[in-house]
Scaffold this motif. Sequence first.
Motif, PDB file in Angstrom:
ATOM      1  N   LEU A 119       0.978  -1.324  -0.168  1.00  0.00           N
ATOM      2  CA  LEU A 119      -0.301   0.155  -0.213  1.00  0.00           C
ATOM      3  C   LEU A 119       0.751   1.435   0.163  1.00  0.00           C
ATOM      4  O   LEU A 119       0.718   2.263  -0.710  1.00  0.00           O
ATOM      5  CB  LEU A 119      -1.272  -0.135   1.065  1.00  0.00           C
ATOM      6  N   ALA A 120       1.826   1.100   0.808  1.00  0.00           N
ATOM      7  CA  ALA A 120       2.747   2.707   1.024  1.00  0.00           C
ATOM      8  C   ALA A 120       3.115   2.830  -0.043  1.00  0.00           C
ATOM      9  O   ALA A 120       2.619   3.832  -0.629  1.00  0.00           O
ATOM     10  CB  ALA A 120       3.523   2.171   2.334  1.00  0.00           C
ATOM     11  N   SER A 121       4.006   1.563  -0.387  1.00  0.00           N
ATOM     12  CA  SER A 121       4.432   1.976  -2.064  1.00  0.00           C
ATOM     13  C   SER A 121       3.720   2.184  -3.411  1.00  0.00           C
ATOM     14  O   SER A 121       4.010   3.074  -4.134  1.00  0.00           O
ATOM     15  CB  SER A 121       5.594   0.390  -2.659  1.00  0.00           C
ATOM     16  N   LEU A 122       2.296   1.715  -3.098  1.00  0.00           N
ATOM     17  CA  LEU A 122       1.125   2.196  -4.490  1.00  0.00           C
ATOM     18  C   LEU A 122       0.835   3.736  -4.145  1.00  0.00           C
ATOM     19  O   LEU A 122       0.695   4.911  -5.557  1.00  0.00           O
ATOM     20  CB  LEU A 122       0.551   1.146  -4.665  1.00  0.00           C
ATOM     21  N   SER A 123       0.690   4.046  -3.077  1.00  0.00           N
ATOM     22  CA  SER A 123       0.652   5.121  -2.746  1.00  0.00           C
ATOM     23  C   SER A 123       1.336   6.080  -3.500  1.00  0.00           C
ATOM     24  O   SER A 123       1.328   7.699  -3.233  1.00  0.00           O
ATOM     25  CB  SER A 123       0.180   5.152  -1.236  1.00  0.00           C
ATOM     26  N   ARG A 124       2.386   6.370  -3.638  1.00  0.00           N
ATOM     27  CA  ARG A 124       3.536   6.932  -3.706  1.00  0.00           C
ATOM     28  C   ARG A 124       3.566   7.084  -6.047  1.00  0.00           C
ATOM     29  O   ARG A 124       4.420   8.371  -6.217  1.00  0.00           O
ATOM     30  CB  ARG A 124       4.950   6.333  -4.458  1.00  0.00           C
ATOM     31  N   LEU A 125       2.287   6.319  -6.533  1.00  0.00           N
ATOM     32  CA  LEU A 125       2.513   6.250  -7.802  1.00  0.00           C
ATOM     33  C   LEU A 125       1.650   8.134  -7.887  1.00  0.00           C
ATOM     34  O   LEU A 125       0.473   8.076  -7.024  1.00  0.00           O
ATOM     35  CB  LEU A 125       1.815   5.777  -8.351  1.00  0.00           C
ATOM     36  N   PRO A 126       2.186   8.719  -9.084  1.00  0.00           N
ATOM     37  CA  PRO A 126       1.242  10.254  -9.444  1.00  0.00           C
ATOM     38  C   PRO A 126      -0.383   9.993  -9.839  1.00  0.00           C
ATOM     39  O   PRO A 126      -1.064  10.869  -9.176  1.00  0.00           O
ATOM     40  CB  PRO A 126       1.940  10.450 -10.748  1.00  0.00           C
ATOM     41  N   ASN A 127      -1.269   9.326 -10.170  1.00  0.00           N
ATOM     42  CA  ASN A 127      -2.473   8.766  -9.896  1.00  0.00           C
ATOM     43  C   ASN A 127      -2.732   7.722  -9.330  1.00  0.00           C
ATOM     44  O   ASN A 127      -4.312   7.934  -9.593  1.00  0.00           O
ATOM     45  CB  ASN A 127      -2.118   7.830 -11.727  1.00  0.00           C
ATOM     46  N   ILE A 128      -2.071   7.661  -7.829  1.00  0.00           N
ATOM     47  CA  ILE A 128      -3.083   6.942  -7.074  1.00  0.00           C
ATOM     48  C   ILE A 128      -3.479   7.983  -5.806  1.00  0.00           C
ATOM     49  O   ILE A 128      -1.561   7.991  -5.154  1.00  0.00           O
ATOM     50  CB  ILE A 128      -2.555   5.226  -6.988  1.00  0.00           C
ATOM     51  N   ASP A 129      -4.156   7.181  -4.877  1.00  0.00           N
ATOM     52  CA  ASP A 129      -4.195   8.207  -4.434  1.00  0.00           C
ATOM     53  C   ASP A 129      -5.255   7.097  -3.205  1.00  0.00           C
ATOM     54  O   ASP A 129      -6.086   6.930  -3.328  1.00  0.00           O
ATOM     55  CB  ASP A 129      -5.392   9.449  -3.882  1.00  0.00           C
ATOM     56  N   ILE A 130      -4.287   6.739  -1.692  1.00  0.00           N
ATOM     57  CA  ILE A 130      -4.660   6.398  -0.966  1.00  0.00           C
ATOM     58  C   ILE A 130      -4.510   6.754   0.629  1.00  0.00           C
ATOM     59  O   ILE A 130      -3.967   7.695   0.668  1.00  0.00           O
ATOM     60  CB  ILE A 130      -3.519   4.779  -0.890  1.00  0.00           C
ATOM     61  N   ARG A 131      -5.546   6.808   1.014  1.00  0.00           N
ATOM     62  CA  ARG A 131      -6.265   7.400   2.362  1.00  0.00           C
ATOM     63  C   ARG A 131      -6.764   6.090   3.070  1.00  0.00           C
ATOM     64  O   ARG A 131      -7.302   5.199   2.721  1.00  0.00           O
ATOM     65  CB  ARG A 131      -6.912   8.567   2.030  1.00  0.00           C
ATOM     66  N   VAL A 132      -6.219   7.176   4.721  1.00  0.00           N
ATOM     67  CA  VAL A 132      -6.291   5.870   5.797  1.00  0.00           C
ATOM     68  C   VAL A 132      -7.384   6.405   7.133  1.00  0.00           C
ATOM     69  O   VAL A 132      -6.975   7.537   6.964  1.00  0.00           O
ATOM     70  CB  VAL A 132      -5.612   4.970   6.490  1.00  0.00           C
TER      71      VAL A 132
END
Length: 247
Positions: free
Chosen positions: A156-169
């Motif tokens: 999750l942490a790795s994918l959250s750094r992709l420019p088109n992905i926004d992960i929130r908790v």
Amino acid sequence: MSASKLSKIETGKLAPSVVDAEGILTAIGVSNEVKAEYLEAARAAATEATAWRLVRRIGVHKAQQQTRALEAQMRSLRLFQPALVPGLLQTPEYIRAILSRHDLGEDVLTRTISARIERQQALYDSTKELCFVITESVLRWRIVSATRMAEQIDRLASLSRLPNIDIRVVPLAAQQQDIANHAFVIRDDRTVTVETIHAEIVVTDPQDVSLYVRKFERFAATALAGEDMRATLASIRDGFLREQETG
């Protein structure tokens, strides 16, 4: 859409869903006015429900392929999940643990896992904007071992750094004004998919879709994002790792 499915729709043996109707109308190139007229008729039953037992009958891996086709066409996705890591973000081990609960044969299980992993290619399409809001309890729910949970959180942490992905908790300690009833997915602000215990429900009426959009925005506003979110992930991951070391 397969030729056999199209044939069944043409002969009246199968009622088209709203998504089916829109796909056909787009393919044959009707005007926007005609399309709107027919889609309004298709939305007379604003909600479609497909029981999971029917999904299992046609093949869970085929359902994954259908979802992948939808995700290939969409430009934006907003997903709220209070119970599980979203499928697009799951590690292979997490996927297997989830799907193993559905009493699938080993062959179907393997094909379904492969189909879900193939769906994850959508994450790397820079033309798509993907926003995921999950609750903190998702990170703590022990679907797999402590080590595997730590790996899932790292993903999750790795994918959250992709420019088109926004992960929130959404943190458990945050004061909430809304209820995390169930998971839902909003695609292009036009359709909402809701997973219940017995069925998958597709919502297409614009007024109903707007209810889900507003609910999503309320949770997104109270959720941690960016470095604050990743700090929370790291803290929970480290807890799992310490537990594994002392276990």
